[in-house]
Design an enzyme around this catalytic site. Structure first.
Site, PDB file in Angstrom:
ATOM      1  CB  SER A  41      -0.988  -0.004   1.378  1.00  0.00           C
ATOM      2  OG  SER A  41      -0.530  -0.059   2.512  1.00  0.00           O
ATOM      3  CG  ASP A 324      -4.925   4.334   8.321  1.00  0.00           C
ATOM      4  OD1 ASP A 324      -3.518   4.068   8.026  1.00  0.00           O
ATOM      5  OD2 ASP A 324      -5.093   3.965   6.713  1.00  0.00           O
ATOM      6  CG  HIS A 327      -1.519   3.250   5.407  1.00  0.00           C
ATOM      7  ND1 HIS A 327      -2.743   2.221   5.586  1.00  0.00           N
ATOM      8  CD2 HIS A 327      -0.412   1.547   4.336  1.00  0.00           C
ATOM      9  CE1 HIS A 327      -3.099   1.324   5.036  1.00  0.00           C
ATOM     10  NE2 HIS A 327      -1.514   0.772   4.488  1.00  0.00           N
TER      11      HIS A 327
END
Length: 349
Positions: A41, A324, A327
């Site tokens: 990600s 979050d 991340h």
């Protein structure tokens, strides 16, 4: 541990500007035609939008600073975008699976990465993300598409002169400590060996397909992300596994690069930098909050826990290291990308 470039937010900004001036000077002499990204990600700009997976970020408040949730696991851009922008190639790197890619998108770089993926073959299965094996298949498919557009010699030159970024390992280490399957088979030492072997094999496969300039990101201090922290601070068992993996991978990639003619393989180690940001005084790091996330409640807020019902809780996103529970914010990514040029990316020219 404290580093001189973290002394104040002003110095951080100056350092970033100076670093980027080096990039512009270097790219005046060396043409980097494209940026490609693989892994997880940190460099996925939306491939997971186009597969059946629970691991998505194509809904608010993700993309808060972009005005639209694109599938990036951040409030705005991620490492692949920022790298391409700093190299003056383009503003953002599109996901390879996007159905509306234009010829110029292909010729200037795409990302094959998938949020939730990793070096361990079991890791992407857990959330149905795209494995590194399948990302490599997509890369080979991409190569054939481009050969049909510009011919084989120009395609070979494009791949050889482009920068390839690889970011993986965090999901593997996190899953190892939270799920029983791998812990029953491996201790930490043997598991990190497995990851290093997989990572080295993947880089070798990129080389075999035509890549020559390959930068591999280290695993950050995963035990310090909000979702993994303990009541007393960072989860040191995860951090020890990350540092062990990073040390082993650095040596393995150096050995691999020495054996591959014409290759430039660089291990991009930012573990200490992020640890310094997270553990230093907020006033000296340039960030106000490094132990909680901006989105949701600030703790283990990821995917379904970071949404319209749990929007951003912070008044100023730029003060936060984490967007979050896992991340980083765009500002933290920009700091990493800025540091990467001075130390590592120029080694790929």
């Amino acid at each position: 541990m404290e580093f001189p470039w973290f002394c104040s937010s002003s110095i951080l900004i100056i350092s970033f500007i100076v670093t980027n001036s080096h990039v512009r000077t270097a790219t005046a002499d060396v043409k980097i035609p494209a940026v490609f990204a693989f892994g997880d990600s940190l460099v996925d700009t939306g491939n997971n939008n186009y597969i059946s997976t629970i691991y998505k970020s194509n809904f608010p408040p993700y993309g808060a600073n972009l005005g639209v949730a694109t599938g990036r696991f951040s409030n705005s851009k991620v490492l692949s975008d920022i790298t391409a922008n700093n190299l003056k190639i383009k503003d953002s790197v599109p996901p390879y699976l996007a159905p509306n890619l234009k010829t110029n998108d292909l010729l200037t770089g795409v990302t094959f990465a998938s949020g939730g993926s990793g070096y361990d073959t079991l890791t992407p299965v857990l959330v149905t993300s795209i494995s590194l094996e399948d990302q490599l298949k997509h890369y080979k498919e991409y190569k054939e598409k481009v050969k049909g557009i510009i011919g084989e010699p120009k395609t070979d030159s494009l791949l050889a002169n482009s920068i390839h970024l690889v970011s993986a390992g965090s999901n593997d280490i996190s899953d190892y400590f939270s799920l029983p399957e791998r812990k029953a088979q491996y201790d930490v030492n043997s598991y990190t060996d497995l990851l290093v072997n997989s990572a080295t094999t993947f880089v070798q496969s990129l080389y075999d397909t035509g890549a020559r300039r390959i930068g591999v990101f280290s695993v950050p201090p995963i035990g310090c992300v909000p979702a993994e922290r303990t009541p007393t601070g960072c989860a040191e068992n995860l951090n020890r596994a990350a540092t062990s993996f990073n040390s082993k991978l650095s040596k393995s990639l150096a050995s691999l690069g020495a054996r591959l003619p014409g290759s430039k393989i660089v291990f991009m180690d930012f573990y200490a930098d992020y640890l310094s940001i997270i553990q230093s005084d907020p006033n000296s790091s340039g960030f106000g909050v490094a132990n909680k996330a901006c989105c949701g409640t600030g703790n283990a807020d990821l995917n379904l826990l970071c949404n319209k019902a749990n929007p951003t809780k912070c008044a100023d996103i730029s003060e936060y290291v984490f967007w979050d529970g896992y991340h980083f914010t765009e500002d933290a990514y920009m700091l990493l990308a800025g540091l990467s040029y001075g130390r590592y990316v120029r080694q790929l020219f």
